[in-house]
Design a protein around this motif. Structure first.
Motif, PDB file in Angstrom:
ATOM      1  N   VAL A  37      22.148 -44.802  54.167  1.00  0.00           N
ATOM      2  CA  VAL A  37      23.378 -44.034  53.919  1.00  0.00           C
ATOM      3  C   VAL A  37      23.679 -43.084  55.080  1.00  0.00           C
ATOM      4  N   GLN A  38      22.651 -42.455  55.636  1.00  0.00           N
ATOM      5  CA  GLN A  38      22.848 -41.475  56.714  1.00  0.00           C
ATOM      6  C   GLN A  38      22.410 -42.027  58.071  1.00  0.00           C
ATOM      7  N   ARG A  39      22.478 -43.351  58.212  1.00  0.00           N
ATOM      8  CA  ARG A  39      22.002 -44.000  59.439  1.00  0.00           C
ATOM      9  C   ARG A  39      22.706 -43.471  60.688  1.00  0.00           C
ATOM     10  N   LYS A  40      24.018 -43.213  60.596  1.00  0.00           N
ATOM     11  CA  LYS A  40      24.770 -42.770  61.773  1.00  0.00           C
ATOM     12  C   LYS A  40      24.196 -41.476  62.349  1.00  0.00           C
ATOM     13  N   TYR A  41      23.949 -40.495  61.468  1.00  0.00           N
ATOM     14  CA  TYR A  41      23.448 -39.204  61.938  1.00  0.00           C
ATOM     15  C   TYR A  41      21.971 -39.280  62.317  1.00  0.00           C
ATOM     16  N   ILE A  42      21.208 -40.066  61.583  1.00  0.00           N
ATOM     17  CA  ILE A  42      19.784 -40.193  61.895  1.00  0.00           C
ATOM     18  C   ILE A  42      19.605 -40.824  63.274  1.00  0.00           C
ATOM     19  N   GLU A  43      20.380 -41.869  63.576  1.00  0.00           N
ATOM     20  CA  GLU A  43      20.302 -42.499  64.899  1.00  0.00           C
ATOM     21  C   GLU A  43      20.777 -41.539  65.983  1.00  0.00           C
ATOM     22  N   LYS A  44      21.832 -40.800  65.691  1.00  0.00           N
ATOM     23  CA  LYS A  44      22.369 -39.836  66.665  1.00  0.00           C
ATOM     24  C   LYS A  44      21.316 -38.802  67.046  1.00  0.00           C
ATOM     25  N   TYR A  45      20.641 -38.255  66.057  1.00  0.00           N
ATOM     26  CA  TYR A  45      19.708 -37.156  66.337  1.00  0.00           C
ATOM     27  C   TYR A  45      18.336 -37.647  66.794  1.00  0.00           C
ATOM     28  N   THR A  46      17.955 -38.864  66.440  1.00  0.00           N
ATOM     29  CA  THR A  46      16.704 -39.400  66.994  1.00  0.00           C
ATOM     30  C   THR A  46      16.888 -39.720  68.479  1.00  0.00           C
ATOM     31  N   LYS A  47      18.041 -40.263  68.842  1.00  0.00           N
ATOM     32  CA  LYS A  47      18.322 -40.558  70.256  1.00  0.00           C
ATOM     33  C   LYS A  47      18.390 -39.276  71.077  1.00  0.00           C
ATOM     34  N   ALA A  48      18.867 -38.197  70.450  1.00  0.00           N
ATOM     35  CA  ALA A  48      18.962 -36.906  71.149  1.00  0.00           C
ATOM     36  C   ALA A  48      17.641 -36.160  71.186  1.00  0.00           C
ATOM     37  N   GLY A  49      16.614 -36.713  70.541  1.00  0.00           N
ATOM     38  CA  GLY A  49      15.305 -36.071  70.539  1.00  0.00           C
ATOM     39  C   GLY A  49      15.198 -34.887  69.601  1.00  0.00           C
ATOM     40  N   LEU A  50      16.072 -34.823  68.598  1.00  0.00           N
ATOM     41  CA  LEU A  50      16.065 -33.707  67.656  1.00  0.00           C
ATOM     42  C   LEU A  50      15.400 -34.062  66.331  1.00  0.00           C
ATOM     43  N   LEU A  51      15.270 -35.354  66.065  1.00  0.00           N
ATOM     44  CA  LEU A  51      14.780 -35.829  64.774  1.00  0.00           C
ATOM     45  C   LEU A  51      13.828 -36.995  65.013  1.00  0.00           C
ATOM     46  N   SER A  52      12.806 -37.121  64.181  1.00  0.00           N
ATOM     47  CA  SER A  52      11.921 -38.278  64.282  1.00  0.00           C
ATOM     48  C   SER A  52      11.777 -38.918  62.904  1.00  0.00           C
ATOM     49  N   VAL A  53      11.775 -40.243  62.887  1.00  0.00           N
ATOM     50  CA  VAL A  53      11.583 -40.995  61.645  1.00  0.00           C
ATOM     51  C   VAL A  53      10.190 -41.601  61.689  1.00  0.00           C
ATOM     52  N   GLU A  54       9.326 -41.152  60.782  1.00  0.00           N
ATOM     53  CA  GLU A  54       7.970 -41.650  60.693  1.00  0.00           C
ATOM     54  C   GLU A  54       7.871 -42.576  59.483  1.00  0.00           C
ATOM     55  N   PRO A  55       6.781 -43.273  59.301  1.00  0.00           N
ATOM     56  CA  PRO A  55       6.713 -44.265  58.210  1.00  0.00           C
ATOM     57  C   PRO A  55       7.095 -43.721  56.840  1.00  0.00           C
ATOM     58  N   THR A  56       6.704 -42.485  56.542  1.00  0.00           N
ATOM     59  CA  THR A  56       6.992 -41.956  55.201  1.00  0.00           C
ATOM     60  C   THR A  56       7.810 -40.670  55.207  1.00  0.00           C
ATOM     61  N   THR A  57       8.117 -40.148  56.409  1.00  0.00           N
ATOM     62  CA  THR A  57       8.794 -38.849  56.468  1.00  0.00           C
ATOM     63  C   THR A  57       9.881 -38.795  57.535  1.00  0.00           C
TER      64      THR A  57
END
Length: 375
Positions: free
Chosen positions: A334-354
């Motif tokens: 649902v929030q893929r757009k923002y999650i991809e935006k902020y992971t690419k910017a180095g502000l957010l990380s997606v780990e296996p469970t968190t």
């Protein structure tokens, strides 16, 4: 397990930055303590669990209470809830209140943690904030508490106070980490409208520091904490290993808690409850056997956004399964757009469970979290 918060709405004088609910009229203190005990009885069925994970006396200034008044509260709590040596029991205190006599009182009670509002070790900054205590009182009270056997001590500091450079803040940090503390909460000075500082800002008498100045002081804080072996387990909170604040951690993980007293908030996993922030109205309602609270029923969006707001600020991040459960959706999708935006910017990380903020992302936490909210 659950948590209990009790709001003590009294202070000796108003700090210029504070917008919490309090009164400087101490003549109603005994009456209000009796009302808090009555509310504990009225609210005895609010929590689903009777074993308390933590008890927190906040305010205001709970260290203003006498031994008799504190004993009244703990005796009443014990009538409706279970707590023991494993329960974290915190008392917020001001340095000027922590006399030998008051510390002896604390030793007699179930209190096992102190949260001391120091704010600064610089007398000029303390005067600017309109604090009652001096820097020497701040240092002495921490050492005195340690000497009588209180081992779990947290202090509060404020950064972003107008200064020509960072030298005062650097000395504050140096002094803080040489004291026998287990926990530090550090907050950037925020000018709220309904405060003395807020009114002065409207009149052009003061202005807030630039964001870059505050961010530089935050970076100095991170470096000093790391050198001292303190873990940044929430954006504004640092502790020695395994000295996390149990009470606040329960809030951030969306555990249930009951708030007693004027302006106190409660959460029972289904709804939020907000007590009236007015001493007279609070007393009147309690004496009539009524709970003076506004109740807000929470939907899936509310639960999800609140969990994001608190959990993403912590070292543990937001549990992806919990986000899916709370929202009833595939949150990552649902929030893929923002999650991809902020992971690419180095502000957010997606780990296996968190889902976690990076160190860089913590500087922009409000923006990142707001974009991740369900709307």
């Amino acid at each position: 397990m659950a948590s209990l918060y009790i709001h003590i709405p009294f202070c000796r004088q108003a700090c210029y930055y504070c917008d919490f609910h309090f009164s400087t009229r101490l003549d109603h203190k005994a009456t209000l303590i009796e009302a808090l005990c009555k509310e504990l009885k009225l609210q005895k069925d609010y929590l689903t669990q009777k074993q308390l994970r933590s008890i927190y006396l906040g305010g205001g200034t709970p260290s203003l209470l006498s031994e008799y008044e504190l004993s009244q509260l703990f005796e009443t709590i014990s009538q409706y809830y279970h707590f023991d040596e494993q329960t974290e029991v915190t008392l917020e205190a001001n340095p000027d209140d922590l006399t030998d006599q008051q510390l002896e009182t604390i030793q007699k009670l179930p209190i096992n943690r102190l949260s001391i509002g120091i704010q600064s070790f610089h007398d000029g900054h303390l005067n600017y904030l309109n604090r009652v205590h001096t820097s020497s009182e701040a240092i002495i009270c921490v050492e005195r508490a340690r000497d009588i056997g209180i081992s779990n001590i947290s202090i509060d500091l404020i950064y972003g106070i107008p200064s020509v450079d960072h030298s005062i803040w650097e000395k504050d940090l140096q002094k803080a980490f040489t004291l026998p503390i287990t926990h530090l909460s550090a907050y950037c000075l925020t000018i709220e409208p309904d405060t003395v500082f807020g009114r002065w800002q409207m009149q052009g008498k003061i202005r807030a520091v630039e964001d870059d100045f505050a961010n530089e002081q935050w970076t100095l804080l991170l470096e000093a904490a790391d050198r001292s072996g303190f873990i940044q387990y929430e954006i504004s909170n640092f502790c020695q290993p395994n000295a996390y604040a149990v009470h606040n951690s329960n809030y951030w993980a969306k555990g249930e808690y009951l708030g007693i007293g004027p302006s106190a908030h409660s959460y029972n996993l289904r709804s939020r409850q907000f007590n009236v922030a007015h001493n007279h109205k609070y007393l009147k309602a309690i004496n009539m056997g009524e709970i003076p609270a506004e109740v807000e029923q929470l939907n899936a969006k509310d639960h999800t956004n609140e969990y994001l707001l608190t959990s993403l600020r912590t070292i543990w991040g937001s549990d992806l399964q919990k986000l899916q459960y709370l929202s009833g959706t595939d949150f990552l999708q649902v929030q893929r757009k923002y999650i991809e935006k902020y992971t690419k910017a180095g502000l957010l990380s997606v780990e296996p469970t968190t889902l976690k903020l990076t160190q860089k992302g913590k500087l922009l936490a409000d923006t990142v979290i707001a974009d991740l909210f369900l709307v």
